[in-house]
Design a protein around this motif. Structure first.
Motif, PDB file in Angstrom:
ATOM      1  N   SER A  74      44.266  38.564  38.979  1.00 56.08           N
ATOM      2  CA  SER A  74      42.856  39.190  38.404  1.00 56.08           C
ATOM      3  C   SER A  74      42.292  40.143  39.102  1.00 56.08           C
ATOM      4  O   SER A  74      41.452  41.098  38.903  1.00 56.08           O
ATOM      5  CB  SER A  74      41.891  38.211  38.308  1.00 56.08           C
ATOM      6  OG  SER A  74      41.469  37.620  39.554  1.00 56.08           O
ATOM      7  N   HIS A  75      42.594  40.501  40.492  1.00 59.82           N
ATOM      8  CA  HIS A  75      42.003  41.396  41.435  1.00 59.82           C
ATOM      9  C   HIS A  75      40.685  41.187  41.359  1.00 59.82           C
ATOM     10  O   HIS A  75      39.897  42.071  41.655  1.00 59.82           O
ATOM     11  CB  HIS A  75      42.292  42.862  41.155  1.00 59.82           C
ATOM     12  CG  HIS A  75      43.602  43.328  41.674  1.00 59.82           C
ATOM     13  ND1 HIS A  75      43.731  44.008  42.847  1.00 59.82           N
ATOM     14  CD2 HIS A  75      44.821  43.281  41.433  1.00 59.82           C
ATOM     15  CE1 HIS A  75      44.860  44.166  43.139  1.00 59.82           C
ATOM     16  NE2 HIS A  75      45.517  44.088  42.501  1.00 59.82           N
ATOM     17  N   LYS A 103      55.264  33.746  49.063  1.00 59.59           N
ATOM     18  CA  LYS A 103      55.866  32.020  49.166  1.00 59.59           C
ATOM     19  C   LYS A 103      55.968  31.818  50.618  1.00 59.59           C
ATOM     20  O   LYS A 103      56.749  30.807  51.061  1.00 59.59           O
ATOM     21  CB  LYS A 103      57.094  32.033  48.446  1.00 59.59           C
ATOM     22  CG  LYS A 103      57.100  32.297  46.911  1.00 59.59           C
ATOM     23  CD  LYS A 103      58.548  32.134  46.357  1.00 59.59           C
ATOM     24  CE  LYS A 103      58.346  32.355  44.751  1.00 59.59           C
ATOM     25  NZ  LYS A 103      57.383  31.351  44.023  1.00 59.59           N
ATOM     26  N   TYR A 149      39.544  45.091  45.740  1.00 61.74           N
ATOM     27  CA  TYR A 149      39.146  43.527  44.964  1.00 61.74           C
ATOM     28  C   TYR A 149      37.829  43.899  44.309  1.00 61.74           C
ATOM     29  O   TYR A 149      36.955  44.420  45.057  1.00 61.74           O
ATOM     30  CB  TYR A 149      39.436  42.592  45.919  1.00 61.74           C
ATOM     31  CG  TYR A 149      40.649  41.906  45.636  1.00 61.74           C
ATOM     32  CD1 TYR A 149      41.098  40.521  44.948  1.00 61.74           C
ATOM     33  CD2 TYR A 149      41.913  42.491  46.123  1.00 61.74           C
ATOM     34  CE1 TYR A 149      42.133  40.215  44.944  1.00 61.74           C
ATOM     35  CE2 TYR A 149      43.063  42.067  46.109  1.00 61.74           C
ATOM     36  CZ  TYR A 149      43.381  40.834  45.390  1.00 61.74           C
ATOM     37  OH  TYR A 149      44.457  40.086  45.371  1.00 61.74           O
ATOM     38  N   HIS A 180      39.422  33.364  36.476  1.00 61.66           N
ATOM     39  CA  HIS A 180      40.676  33.232  37.190  1.00 61.66           C
ATOM     40  C   HIS A 180      40.716  34.298  38.407  1.00 61.66           C
ATOM     41  O   HIS A 180      41.671  35.106  38.695  1.00 61.66           O
ATOM     42  CB  HIS A 180      42.056  33.804  36.439  1.00 61.66           C
ATOM     43  CG  HIS A 180      42.397  32.625  35.544  1.00 61.66           C
ATOM     44  ND1 HIS A 180      43.650  31.949  35.741  1.00 61.66           N
ATOM     45  CD2 HIS A 180      41.866  31.928  34.308  1.00 61.66           C
ATOM     46  CE1 HIS A 180      43.756  30.996  34.781  1.00 61.66           C
ATOM     47  NE2 HIS A 180      42.625  31.121  34.228  1.00 61.66           N
ATOM     48  N   PHE A 182      46.656  41.597  34.055  1.00 58.51           N
ATOM     49  CA  PHE A 182      46.506  40.104  34.734  1.00 58.51           C
ATOM     50  C   PHE A 182      47.295  39.181  33.918  1.00 58.51           C
ATOM     51  O   PHE A 182      48.041  38.316  34.454  1.00 58.51           O
ATOM     52  CB  PHE A 182      45.254  39.533  34.560  1.00 58.51           C
ATOM     53  CG  PHE A 182      44.857  38.207  34.751  1.00 58.51           C
ATOM     54  CD1 PHE A 182      45.230  37.519  36.065  1.00 58.51           C
ATOM     55  CD2 PHE A 182      44.732  37.325  33.854  1.00 58.51           C
ATOM     56  CE1 PHE A 182      44.997  36.193  36.289  1.00 58.51           C
ATOM     57  CE2 PHE A 182      44.712  35.965  33.918  1.00 58.51           C
ATOM     58  CZ  PHE A 182      44.866  35.290  34.993  1.00 58.51           C
ATOM     59  N   LEU A 183      47.289  39.356  32.555  1.00 54.67           N
ATOM     60  CA  LEU A 183      47.999  38.359  31.840  1.00 54.67           C
ATOM     61  C   LEU A 183      49.316  38.256  32.070  1.00 54.67           C
ATOM     62  O   LEU A 183      50.141  37.275  32.037  1.00 54.67           O
ATOM     63  CB  LEU A 183      47.875  38.834  30.107  1.00 54.67           C
ATOM     64  CG  LEU A 183      47.835  37.543  29.493  1.00 54.67           C
ATOM     65  CD1 LEU A 183      47.009  36.370  29.755  1.00 54.67           C
ATOM     66  CD2 LEU A 183      47.624  38.152  27.855  1.00 54.67           C
ATOM     67  N   LYS A 219      43.113  22.028  44.335  1.00 50.39           N
ATOM     68  CA  LYS A 219      44.282  21.500  43.437  1.00 50.39           C
ATOM     69  C   LYS A 219      45.023  22.570  42.788  1.00 50.39           C
ATOM     70  O   LYS A 219      46.174  22.523  42.365  1.00 50.39           O
ATOM     71  CB  LYS A 219      43.693  20.463  42.347  1.00 50.39           C
ATOM     72  CG  LYS A 219      44.580  19.876  41.693  1.00 50.39           C
ATOM     73  CD  LYS A 219      44.133  18.700  40.744  1.00 50.39           C
ATOM     74  CE  LYS A 219      43.743  17.506  41.781  1.00 50.39           C
ATOM     75  NZ  LYS A 219      43.145  16.448  40.941  1.00 50.39           N
ATOM     76  N   ARG A 220      44.081  23.655  42.316  1.00 49.07           N
ATOM     77  CA  ARG A 220      44.662  24.738  41.639  1.00 49.07           C
ATOM     78  C   ARG A 220      45.275  25.775  42.617  1.00 49.07           C
ATOM     79  O   ARG A 220      45.614  26.900  42.216  1.00 49.07           O
ATOM     80  CB  ARG A 220      43.558  25.346  40.786  1.00 49.07           C
ATOM     81  CG  ARG A 220      43.023  24.387  39.593  1.00 49.07           C
ATOM     82  CD  ARG A 220      41.929  24.923  39.146  1.00 49.07           C
ATOM     83  NE  ARG A 220      41.987  25.788  38.099  1.00 49.07           N
ATOM     84  CZ  ARG A 220      42.058  25.497  36.997  1.00 49.07           C
ATOM     85  NH1 ARG A 220      41.875  24.599  36.473  1.00 49.07           N
ATOM     86  NH2 ARG A 220      42.376  26.547  35.872  1.00 49.07           N
ATOM     87  N   SER A 246      50.847  39.666  35.397  1.00 45.62           N
ATOM     88  CA  SER A 246      51.004  39.530  36.643  1.00 45.62           C
ATOM     89  C   SER A 246      50.475  38.218  37.340  1.00 45.62           C
ATOM     90  O   SER A 246      50.540  37.938  38.621  1.00 45.62           O
ATOM     91  CB  SER A 246      50.481  40.710  37.235  1.00 45.62           C
ATOM     92  OG  SER A 246      49.097  40.908  37.341  1.00 45.62           O
TER      93      SER A 246
END
Lengths: 371, 371
Positions: free
Chosen positions: A79-80, A341, A110, A135, A73-74, A158-159, A76
DNA sequence: TTGTATGCGTTATCAA
DNA sequence: TTGATAACGCATACAA
């Protein structure tokens, strides 16, 4: 991307502590970069010699290598995992939805992180915090009026983390939602009773705060109007707002007793939901009124226990499991859109309810009592 | 994958994307090491000037800083999550246990990752794999015979991850367990019927594969022996092994019909569990036999719906929620022991069942029919 | 009392 | 076709 789903074979590894990619690298004689490419079947894997692949895969299997999701995760940012918040696992209404969510998530490899708010606002907020720290890549909320908040909208969107609500809708267009067509459901319920010949019908409406209450009642009214059926105000009561899972049952019980005290006769009762219906049946039975012989009862939701109770309950079915699956699909689409995107707009799904006829309703002609 | 190679942009306080510890560091004017110490209230925080603390905390709050659980884990080896595996969330038996687990976990700020096996072995294995990849710090398994395996023991305890089972026990001493005292429960059930004056009692035993079946029956036999009550073999049936959640209900229904066909009279029926009891009640009702007037029925478990059904069900209560909490406590102790490098041995908890008297049982003297 | 440097396990970007 | 290397965000030993 997706780890190969081979059934785990017997492992002869003596690996007691965690085995990392480096271990596989040294064991196979290649660099960890190559190992990564092979094990993830990355685009570059096309250029790796088959022999190399095999040696690496063998080494991985032999050592019992398992990728470290955190480290992955760190790099990519994925967190799946996705957060699943709901108001009360104890509520029989919740479990089919959760099953639907879990099932859909499982297909995509997931993992769900479950957060039970116990119908408490502060607990909801605390969990939201925890999920954000973990996350989760998206959020699915099985909500009721208590848990709905600008908080969700503000902090989550917002995130830019995709979110969907089930059984609730939020203002604005940031959060997707899945709901049953309550108005149609209300209509179906009354239509059923009407077609069975019932004319004197009692109603227990849902609590004001609940988003479902209004539309269901509207559907009832519209149908009544369309067939010129009079709704006697003396036979209408309404549940009070409450947070307790059992409140529906107790409300159904209490308000049915009230209705009975008025001595107004009715041959059928239309309950806001299944639990209310169970409460009503309990009260009717206690008063010596047999269901469905002397009074038909119809519920709403089709909670699992409705099929099992005696008498089994006629009800309006919400496709709860399907709804859970739909919510997953929505956030997944959103996640993928973000990854690629692409643009993505939230949507509002409306699913169709369905009449399920069981033992608690019966033709009015067979019912003896009248006025 | 957003390339972050661009020159560091100024971050507004209305941070839309993730804000890291570094952001807090620069914003507050201290190093990230200091920030880490302060925000985690690490031992060294004792030596940090109060003014510094305040400035850091303010900056963190203002920026909306949230620690990144993944990164934290990579350092500390602690994921702050634990895996919760169970056979079927649809089973009403499961939910109270899950509630107990979730609640206990919440107290310790641990997050549960739920894995529903749908009573399928391969699904269980796949989920186990996923949980291990997510590096859950412990595993709690609500098991039935299907899910029990050497796999669990081998792979999990080899990696030294604490595990506990609920409603099941494993050989060996690596995995802790929580179970109800089934023998006592069986005794309580029969004792209740006996004290009500019932002598001709029908039994529906649990399926052979289920670990609870044996002890419950043993408790029944022992009590019968102690009061010299004869158990008529013609009145004893046994559920068949099945994976379906509804099998209890259907089994109860079918076997009760069989019992009735034998024309052997009985004034009470002791069911293996609540769902079986519901099935039995359905069959009795269909045959025109009233519960409890003509036949008492007792269940086992005290599933949530037992209080709601009509008639409400007399049953032997398993403290399911408590059991979930106990399991959490056990794995937590084990986690902490591991952290402090203390020794730790697994244990086997046995909780006490309790008779809950409701409407489905009644004194035999009041029942008319006999022989 | 605070800062610097390092590494946790991976993956992506180069270069070889 | 493969291998160095850097970086993700954080926490700790050590230095200052």
């Amino acid at each position: 991307m997706v780890p190969t789903g081979d059934p785990p074979l017997k492992r002869e590894s003596s690996a007691s502590s965690t085995v990392t990619m480096r271990d596989v690298a040294t064991a196979s004689g290649f660099s960890s970069a190559t190992v990564s490419i092979v094990l993830n079947n990355a685009p570059l894997a096309r250029y790796i010699a088959p022999a190399t692949k095999k040696r690496i895969e063998d080494a991985a299997k032999k050592l019992g290598y398992r990728p470290n999701a955190m480290a992955r995760f760190l790099r990519s940012k994925r967190s799946h995992s996705i957060g699943v918040m709901f108001f009360d696992i104890t509520d029989p209404y919740c479990t089919p939805i959760l099953r639907g969510i879990e099932n859909a998530l499982y297909q995509s490899s997931y993992v769900p992180i479950f957060a039970d708010a116990h119908n408490q606002k502060n607990r909801f907020e605390r969990y939201l915090e925890m999920l954000l720290e973990h996350h989760v890549e998206a959020l699915i909320v099985v909500a009721n009026w208590l848990l709905v908040d600008i908080h969700l909208l503000a902090d989550v969107s917002k995130r830019n983390i995709p979110a969907a609500t089930i059984c609730w809708e939020l203002d604005g267009d940031t959060v997707s939602s899945v709901m049953v067509d309550n108005e149609m459901g209300g209509r179906l319920a009354l239509e059923h009773l009407y077609q069975l010949g019932h004319r004197k019908i009692a109603y227990i409406r849902g609590p004001k705060m609940l988003i479902d209450s209004g539309p269901r009642w509207k559907g009832i009214q519209k149908f009544a109007q369309s067939v010129k059926l009079e709704i006697d105000p003396a036979l209408v009561t309404q549940l009070t707002d409450s947070f307790d899972a059992n409140s529906g049952f107790e409300g159904g019980y209490r308000f049915t007793e009230e209705l009975l005290q008025k001595k107004k006769r009715f041959t059928a009762l239309l309950a806001f939901d299944d639990l209310t219906a169970f409460g009503a049946i309990r009260a009717l039975t206690k008063a010596g009124i047999k269901v469905p012989e002397q009074c038909s009862v119809i519920g709403f939701d089709d909670v699992p226990l409705s099929a099992l109770s005696a008498p089994s309950l006629t009800t309006i079915r919400q496709p709860l499991e399907t709804m859970g699956g739909l919510a997953v699909q929505m956030v997944m689409d959103s996640i993928n859109a973000g990854l690629e995107k692409r643009d993505w707009t939230s949507s509002r799904q409306r699913v169709t309810p369905e009449l399920v006829i069981r033992d608690s309703t019966r033709a009015a002609s067979q019912t003896a009592a009248d006025d």
